[in-house]
Design a protein around this motif. Structure first.
Motif, PDB file in Angstrom:
ATOM      1  N   GLU A 134      -2.696   7.766   1.293  1.00  0.00           N
ATOM      2  CA  GLU A 134      -4.000   7.214   0.924  1.00  0.00           C
ATOM      3  C   GLU A 134      -4.040   5.696   1.054  1.00  0.00           C
ATOM      4  N   LYS A 164       0.874  -1.174   0.000  1.00  0.00           N
ATOM      5  CA  LYS A 164       0.000   0.000   0.000  1.00  0.00           C
ATOM      6  C   LYS A 164       0.910   1.223   0.000  1.00  0.00           C
ATOM      7  N   THR A 222      -3.002   3.352  -1.007  1.00  0.00           N
ATOM      8  CA  THR A 222      -3.474   2.782  -2.258  1.00  0.00           C
ATOM      9  C   THR A 222      -2.873   1.393  -2.460  1.00  0.00           C
ATOM     10  N   THR A 235      -3.863   3.299 -11.142  1.00  0.00           N
ATOM     11  CA  THR A 235      -3.580   4.525 -11.904  1.00  0.00           C
ATOM     12  C   THR A 235      -2.333   4.398 -12.767  1.00  0.00           C
ATOM     13  N   GLY A 284      -0.456  -0.221  -9.907  1.00  0.00           N
ATOM     14  CA  GLY A 284      -1.752   0.029  -9.289  1.00  0.00           C
ATOM     15  C   GLY A 284      -2.783   0.433 -10.315  1.00  0.00           C
TER      16      GLY A 284
END
Length: 134
Positions: A77, A73, A79, A100, A98
């Protein structure tokens, strides 16, 4: 690998806000993320490394083997991404895949200096974060 077991303290950054925007960090979270300036340290135990990041938001430890993908992660945030970290001499490259895109964090250790160059596969720019051994 003289950088092992040394703590590196944040000094400055260039263009990191543009990286955060390109990677999809919400505008209202960018300032908080820019102010996150954690210390970094890498420790080795056999063929396993422990990457330790500590700062105002607490301490995060990542145990990894060079070249082996793992669940991770990123950022304030948290993510979810798939990361691979490769240790090659005084260079440590983390590739994080990820939703994005693919981010690359290239950590280059030179004496007491650490330069982290950050890129994103769908962004033309790069960002840098600078650290100094404590």
């Amino acid at each position: 690998m003289a950088f092992l077991n040394k703590t590196y303290k944040f000094v400055s950054q260039e263009n990191f806000d543009a990286f955060l925007k390109a990677s999809g960090v919400p505008a209202d979270k960018i300032e908080k993320t820019l102010s996150y300036t954690p210390d970094q340290k890498i420790v080795k135990d056999g063929d396993t490394y422990n990457y330790i990041v500590s700062g105002a938001l607490g301490t995060k430890e990542i145990k990894f083997k060079s070249g082996v993908e793992f669940d991770d992660k990123l950022g304030t945030e948290q993510t979810p991404v798939k990361s691979t970290i490769v240790v090659d001499g005084n260079t440590v490259i983390q590739t994080a895949k990820g939703s994005t895109g693919v981010a690359t964090f290239k950590r280059e250790y030179n004496g007491d200096d650490l330069v982290v160059t950050v890129t994103l596969d769908n962004w033309d720019g790069s960002a840098k974060r600078y650290y100094k051994a404590a």
